[in-house]
Design an enzyme around this catalytic site. Sequence first.
Site, PDB file in Angstrom:
ATOM      1  N   LYS A 282      -9.800   1.977  -2.563  1.00 52.77           N
ATOM      2  CA  LYS A 282     -10.068   1.537  -1.351  1.00 52.77           C
ATOM      3  C   LYS A 282     -11.510   1.853  -0.828  1.00 52.77           C
ATOM      4  O   LYS A 282     -11.924   2.821  -0.968  1.00 52.77           O
ATOM      5  CB  LYS A 282      -9.144   2.024  -0.148  1.00 52.77           C
TER       6      LYS A 282
ATOM      7  N   CYS B  81      -5.600  -2.580   2.486  1.00 48.79           N
ATOM      8  CA  CYS B  81      -5.715  -2.658   4.219  1.00 48.79           C
ATOM      9  C   CYS B  81      -6.787  -2.756   4.868  1.00 48.79           C
ATOM     10  O   CYS B  81      -7.157  -3.762   5.165  1.00 48.79           O
ATOM     11  CB  CYS B  81      -4.806  -1.140   4.287  1.00 48.79           C
TER      12      CYS B  81
ATOM     13  N   GLU C 282       0.836  -1.030   0.071  1.00 45.33           N
ATOM     14  CA  GLU C 282       0.095  -0.112   0.060  1.00 45.33           C
ATOM     15  C   GLU C 282       0.845   1.232   0.070  1.00 45.33           C
ATOM     16  O   GLU C 282       1.920   1.380   0.760  1.00 45.33           O
ATOM     17  CB  GLU C 282      -0.792  -0.015   1.376  1.00 45.33           C
TER      18      GLU C 282
END
Length: 279
Positions: A111, A152, A42
Site C-alpha cells: 500500500k 484502499c 483488504e
Amino acid sequence: VKFRLAVIQLHVTSVKAENLSRARKLVKEAAGKGSQLVLLPECFNSPYGTSFFSQYAERIPGESTQMLSETAKENKVYLVGGSIPEEDGGKLYNSCTVFGPDGELILKHRKIHLFDIDIPGKIRFQESETLSPGSSLSTFQTPFCKVGVGICYDMRFAELAQLYSRRGCELLVYPGAFNMTTGPAHWELLQRGRALDNQVYVATASPARDETSSYVAWGHSTVVNPWGEVVSKAGPEEAVIYADVDLQYLADIRQQIPVTAQRRDDLYAVTSTATSVPK
C-alpha cells in the site's frame, strides 16, 4: 473478449485459520461458477486495525500466501489476495500478493498511501503509527488484459489510476475497507470516477460488515464498467459477486469518446518517479 471476475466480500474474524479456510472455500465456489480472476478483500486474514497488524503480520512467503498460492493453483485462477499485514526487516506493510493459475507469485503491492485521517466526532485512524508505505507501482498481465493494483486509500489518488491506464491497464483492482463515515459518502463515487476518467473497469473488495469489530467496514464490494456504471454490487454481508468484463465494450467506449488520443500531452503530463517498477 470477455472474462469472468469474482469479488469475495469475506466475513473476517479474529481467528486467522478460520479466515484462511473460508477464503479458500469461497475462491473454490467462485471458480466453480466460471471465474478466471478472483479478488479478496483488504486485510482478509486479520481484523483491521493498528493494534492487530503486528499480531497477525507474516513474512512473505508465509502461512497466508501459501494458502493463496495453493488455492490459485487448485482452481486455476488469477488470485488477487486482498491484503495482509506483512513483516519484513522489522517493518510492517499492508501488502497485496497476486498469484497465477500455476500458483506462482506474480507480484506484491505494498500500500503506497497510508490511511491517516481525522474527522472530528466521526473517525480517527493512523496507519502510519504501525505501517510503512510501499514505493512501487504494481501491474500484472493476464491472457485477458493488464491489471493495475492499489489498496484502499490508494484509490483516492487519481494519478495512480492514470498511470496504470497509461501503461495499458484495462482493469483496476482495489482491495479496500472503507468505514461507516467515508463508505457511504465516497466508496462508490471514487470507483465510478476512476473508471470513467480512465475508461477502465474498476473492482473493489471490502470485508463484510461486522458491527462488533473495532473498525466497522462499509462493505458493498463493487464492479464498475468503463461507462461509469455499477454492474455488480454486494450488500454489507458476506457475499461473492460476479461481473463479466467485456474488453470489446471497453474498446468501443475508448473509440466513441477518445480521451486518450485527445489528451493535451503538450500541455500537461502525469509521470512516475518510482524507481522499482514490478512487472
